[in-house]
Write a protein that holds these residues in place. Structure first.
Motif, PDB file in Angstrom:
ATOM      1  N   ALA A  20       0.831  -1.217   0.000  1.00  0.00           N
ATOM      2  CA  ALA A  20       0.000   0.000   0.000  1.00  0.00           C
ATOM      3  C   ALA A  20       0.860   1.261   0.000  1.00  0.00           C
ATOM      4  O   ALA A  20       0.494   2.267  -0.614  1.00  0.00           O
ATOM      5  CB  ALA A  20      -0.920  -0.009   1.218  1.00  0.00           C
ATOM      6  N   CYS A  21       1.986   1.225   0.684  1.00  0.00           N
ATOM      7  CA  CYS A  21       2.839   2.413   0.835  1.00  0.00           C
ATOM      8  C   CYS A  21       4.290   1.993   0.583  1.00  0.00           C
ATOM      9  O   CYS A  21       5.059   1.792   1.531  1.00  0.00           O
ATOM     10  CB  CYS A  21       2.655   2.977   2.247  1.00  0.00           C
ATOM     11  N   PRO A  22       4.695   1.848  -0.697  1.00  0.00           N
ATOM     12  CA  PRO A  22       6.020   1.283  -1.006  1.00  0.00           C
ATOM     13  C   PRO A  22       7.207   2.003  -0.341  1.00  0.00           C
ATOM     14  O   PRO A  22       8.116   1.337   0.185  1.00  0.00           O
ATOM     15  CB  PRO A  22       6.088   1.354  -2.535  1.00  0.00           C
ATOM     16  N   PRO A  23       7.239   3.363  -0.298  1.00  0.00           N
ATOM     17  CA  PRO A  23       8.454   3.972   0.279  1.00  0.00           C
ATOM     18  C   PRO A  23       8.610   3.740   1.784  1.00  0.00           C
ATOM     19  O   PRO A  23       9.668   4.014   2.353  1.00  0.00           O
ATOM     20  CB  PRO A  23       8.301   5.465  -0.034  1.00  0.00           C
ATOM     21  N   SER A  24       7.560   3.217   2.445  1.00  0.00           N
ATOM     22  CA  SER A  24       7.664   2.971   3.896  1.00  0.00           C
ATOM     23  C   SER A  24       8.757   1.943   4.201  1.00  0.00           C
ATOM     24  O   SER A  24       9.331   1.954   5.293  1.00  0.00           O
ATOM     25  CB  SER A  24       6.331   2.481   4.461  1.00  0.00           C
ATOM     26  N   ALA A  25       9.065   1.065   3.233  1.00  0.00           N
ATOM     27  CA  ALA A  25      10.065   0.012   3.497  1.00  0.00           C
ATOM     28  C   ALA A  25      11.433   0.624   3.765  1.00  0.00           C
ATOM     29  O   ALA A  25      12.074   0.327   4.786  1.00  0.00           O
ATOM     30  CB  ALA A  25      10.118  -0.950   2.317  1.00  0.00           C
ATOM     31  N   TYR A 208       3.884   7.777  -0.795  1.00  0.00           N
ATOM     32  CA  TYR A 208       3.428   7.456   0.561  1.00  0.00           C
ATOM     33  C   TYR A 208       1.914   7.434   0.556  1.00  0.00           C
ATOM     34  O   TYR A 208       1.286   8.265  -0.104  1.00  0.00           O
ATOM     35  CB  TYR A 208       3.915   8.504   1.563  1.00  0.00           C
ATOM     36  N   LYS A 209       1.336   6.468   1.268  1.00  0.00           N
ATOM     37  CA  LYS A 209      -0.120   6.425   1.338  1.00  0.00           C
ATOM     38  C   LYS A 209      -0.514   5.977   2.740  1.00  0.00           C
ATOM     39  O   LYS A 209      -0.116   4.891   3.193  1.00  0.00           O
ATOM     40  CB  LYS A 209      -0.658   5.454   0.294  1.00  0.00           C
ATOM     41  N   ALA A 210      -1.246   6.847   3.424  1.00  0.00           N
ATOM     42  CA  ALA A 210      -1.672   6.504   4.789  1.00  0.00           C
ATOM     43  C   ALA A 210      -2.947   5.678   4.751  1.00  0.00           C
ATOM     44  O   ALA A 210      -3.727   5.763   3.814  1.00  0.00           O
ATOM     45  CB  ALA A 210      -1.901   7.787   5.581  1.00  0.00           C
ATOM     46  N   GLU A 212      -5.130   2.155   7.100  1.00  0.00           N
ATOM     47  CA  GLU A 212      -5.159   1.156   8.180  1.00  0.00           C
ATOM     48  C   GLU A 212      -3.786   0.540   8.439  1.00  0.00           C
ATOM     49  O   GLU A 212      -3.415   0.257   9.570  1.00  0.00           O
ATOM     50  CB  GLU A 212      -6.099   0.024   7.749  1.00  0.00           C
ATOM     51  N   HIS A 213      -3.049   0.330   7.318  1.00  0.00           N
ATOM     52  CA  HIS A 213      -1.750  -0.354   7.416  1.00  0.00           C
ATOM     53  C   HIS A 213      -0.731   0.440   8.236  1.00  0.00           C
ATOM     54  O   HIS A 213       0.265  -0.113   8.674  1.00  0.00           O
ATOM     55  CB  HIS A 213      -1.188  -0.613   6.010  1.00  0.00           C
ATOM     56  N   CYS A 214      -0.962   1.749   8.448  1.00  0.00           N
ATOM     57  CA  CYS A 214       0.016   2.572   9.169  1.00  0.00           C
ATOM     58  C   CYS A 214       0.247   2.073  10.595  1.00  0.00           C
ATOM     59  O   CYS A 214       1.320   2.279  11.157  1.00  0.00           O
ATOM     60  CB  CYS A 214      -0.436   4.024   9.239  1.00  0.00           C
ATOM     61  N   ARG A 215      -0.768   1.419  11.188  1.00  0.00           N
ATOM     62  CA  ARG A 215      -0.584   1.063  12.603  1.00  0.00           C
ATOM     63  C   ARG A 215       0.518   0.022  12.780  1.00  0.00           C
ATOM     64  O   ARG A 215       1.014  -0.192  13.873  1.00  0.00           O
ATOM     65  CB  ARG A 215      -1.894   0.622  13.246  1.00  0.00           C
ATOM     66  N   PHE A 216       0.924  -0.657  11.684  1.00  0.00           N
ATOM     67  CA  PHE A 216       2.035  -1.608  11.796  1.00  0.00           C
ATOM     68  C   PHE A 216       3.344  -1.002  11.284  1.00  0.00           C
ATOM     69  O   PHE A 216       4.316  -1.709  11.090  1.00  0.00           O
ATOM     70  CB  PHE A 216       1.721  -2.877  10.994  1.00  0.00           C
ATOM     71  N   CYS A 217       3.371   0.291  11.038  1.00  0.00           N
ATOM     72  CA  CYS A 217       4.559   0.924  10.469  1.00  0.00           C
ATOM     73  C   CYS A 217       5.410   1.510  11.598  1.00  0.00           C
ATOM     74  O   CYS A 217       4.882   2.162  12.505  1.00  0.00           O
ATOM     75  CB  CYS A 217       4.137   2.036   9.511  1.00  0.00           C
ATOM     76  N   ARG A 218       6.718   1.281  11.508  1.00  0.00           N
ATOM     77  CA  ARG A 218       7.587   1.774  12.577  1.00  0.00           C
ATOM     78  C   ARG A 218       7.765   3.298  12.524  1.00  0.00           C
ATOM     79  O   ARG A 218       8.269   3.900  13.455  1.00  0.00           O
ATOM     80  CB  ARG A 218       8.937   1.049  12.507  1.00  0.00           C
ATOM     81  N   LYS A 222       5.982   9.521  13.403  1.00  0.00           N
ATOM     82  CA  LYS A 222       6.665  10.686  12.842  1.00  0.00           C
ATOM     83  C   LYS A 222       6.327  10.928  11.380  1.00  0.00           C
ATOM     84  O   LYS A 222       6.761  11.928  10.806  1.00  0.00           O
ATOM     85  CB  LYS A 222       8.187  10.490  12.958  1.00  0.00           C
ATOM     86  N   CYS A 223       5.573  10.033  10.780  1.00  0.00           N
ATOM     87  CA  CYS A 223       5.342  10.110   9.333  1.00  0.00           C
ATOM     88  C   CYS A 223       4.507  11.350   8.961  1.00  0.00           C
ATOM     89  O   CYS A 223       3.419  11.562   9.492  1.00  0.00           O
ATOM     90  CB  CYS A 223       4.625   8.844   8.881  1.00  0.00           C
ATOM     91  N   ARG A 224       5.031  12.124   8.048  1.00  0.00           N
ATOM     92  CA  ARG A 224       4.339  13.353   7.636  1.00  0.00           C
ATOM     93  C   ARG A 224       3.051  13.035   6.866  1.00  0.00           C
ATOM     94  O   ARG A 224       2.037  13.695   7.026  1.00  0.00           O
ATOM     95  CB  ARG A 224       5.279  14.201   6.766  1.00  0.00           C
TER      96      ARG A 224
HETATM   97  S1  SF4 Z   1       3.030   5.719   8.537  1.00  0.00           S
HETATM   98 FE1  SF4 Z   1       3.692   6.814   6.687  1.00  0.00          FE
HETATM   99  S2  SF4 Z   1       5.336   5.591   5.859  1.00  0.00           S
HETATM  100 FE2  SF4 Z   1       4.269   4.313   7.308  1.00  0.00          FE
HETATM  101  S3  SF4 Z   1       2.751   3.207   6.081  1.00  0.00           S
HETATM  102 FE3  SF4 Z   1       1.735   5.065   6.851  1.00  0.00          FE
HETATM  103  S4  SF4 Z   1       1.984   6.586   5.287  1.00  0.00           S
HETATM  104 FE4  SF4 Z   1       3.444   4.938   4.840  1.00  0.00          FE
END
Ligand code: SF4
Length: 373
Positions: A20-25, A208-210, A212-218, A222-224
């Motif tokens: 869903a949000c490739p640059p998060s990796a 970047y795409k915010a 539901e999946h964000c809750r598992f993102c480290r 801080k993500c803008r």
């Molecule tokens: S918190 Fe930011 S970087 Fe992480 S998945 Fe969400 S939008 Fe992507």
């Protein structure tokens, strides 16, 4: 089911997030994972489950011993579930803790399937989840799909497979979820969705795409992009009239859970940073309220007993703790009839939620004319 490398950049278990949000990796690749006692318990349960399956297959001479009654029971249930899945299949073969290589679709991606059944026509992977957190659905589950693709690489040319079944077995939440796809559809998904997203993620590209999946993102605190998505509610057009309409409240309701979870992630993160000495303009660290507590419970109990008084409160264990103490079978036999499940407190959830709706009759309904003119 475990990902090949401990800190693999594009791990199957985080695939729903990086698809869903490739640059998060790349954004999060240097963040540390917090280890927990739950993870250690999960590892132990997987070892017990593996040995039980191997014993069933005749690959281990003695069944494993397990002192934890609850774990012993739910791993038995898992073994029964895996065995049941083989019924009705033609020439099924079971592989336990089977390593798969998914790097054809996702760079450097390897993993291990808890249970993999290959038969004529059907390939099934089964993932044991031992957590009590949230129920995991097999439908749309990237992790299961990636492992299934790895399994097809391994067995797809040996067996005439045309269906892929993917199951999550999550005994501590009584959740057992299976999703089936044709081999053609899963391979199409791999070509059209997975591989392009994996390439973007690998090189740190994409948008970047915010969600539901964000809750598992480290980077969730801080993500803008996540901040922008949540702050968008502040830009809501709260003009006339003075009171919100029900439609507007419905819109706000749809955003509240995401907002609350983002707000608490930011607060938790800021506190941790402040404890490391980071200063946030306009904020300060203080000592919170605290309650009195004993420095030595045994000494307190002894002192009170000397006065001829009972320092202990006696309480029956809660249902979950009692079930762990007795084990499921003994629990049912001994006190099963004494258990009731009261009605849950009403809650307002999105209309897409799978639970049954409670219909409330309003005064307007009572006065409604049942005969249509
Ligand atoms: S918190 Fe930011 S970087 Fe992480 S998945 Fe969400 S939008 Fe992507």
């Amino acid at each position: 089911m475990s990902d090949g490398a401990k800190h693999s950049l594009l791990s199957p278990s985080s695939s729903n997030r990086w698809i869903a949000c490739p640059p998060s990796a790349r954004l999060t690749e240097n963040y540390q994972d917090a280890s927990s006692s739950y993870a250690a318990e999960g590892t132990q349960a997987h070892s017990v489950a593996e040995l039980k399956l191997r014993h069933k297959l005749g690959q281990a001479s003695v069944p494993p011993s397990c002192d934890n009654i609850e774990m012993a029971e739910y791993t038995d249930d898992y073994v029964a579930f895996v065995t049941e899945q083989m019924e009705g299949l033609t020439n099924p073969k079971l592989f336990v803790e089977q390593k798969v290589d998914c790097s054809r679709w996702v760079p450097e991606c390897k993993g291990t399937c808890d249970a993999l059944i290959v038969s004529e026509g059907v390939l099934q992977i089964i993932d044991l989840k031992t957590g009590r957190g949230v129920k995991i659905d097999a439908e749309g589950n990237g992790q299961l799909r990636i492992y299934a693709l790895g399994a097809l690489e391994l067995f797809g040319f040996l067996y005439p497979i045309n269906k892929v079944r993917m199951s999550i077995f999550q005994p501590r939440l009584s959740n057992c979820s299976t999703w089936e796809m044709s081999r053609e559809d899963i391979e199409k998904w791999a070509v059209e969705a997975l591989k392009p997203a994996a390439e973007l993620a690998w090189y740190g590209n994409g948008n970047y795409k915010a969600g539901e999946h964000c809750r598992f993102c480290r980077a969730k605190a801080k993500c803008r992009e996540r901040a922008k998505a949540n702050m968008a509610l502040a830009a809501y057009d709260f003009t006339d009239p003075a009171l919100l309409e029900n439609d507007e409240i419905a819109t706000i309701l749809g955003k509240i859970d995401g907002l609350v979870s983002w707000a608490s992630d930011v607060k938790d993160f800021a506190l941790l940073e402040a404890l490391k000495g980071v200063r946030f303009a306009g904020w300060k660290l203080i000592k919170g309220r605290s309650n009195r507590k004993y420095t030595d419970e045994t000494a307190v109990a002894e002192a009170v007993k000397c006065l001829g008084l009972d320092p202990y409160e006696h309480k029956v264990l809660g249902v979950t703790a009692m079930a762990s103490l007795l084990g499921k079978k003994r629990f049912e036999e001994t006190i099963g009839a004494l258990i009731e499940k009261p009605q849950g407190k009403p809650a307002l959830v999105p209309a897409t939620d799978k639970r049954q709706e409670i219909y409330i009759t309003t005064a307007a309904d009572d006065f409604a004319d049942p005969i249509e003119n």
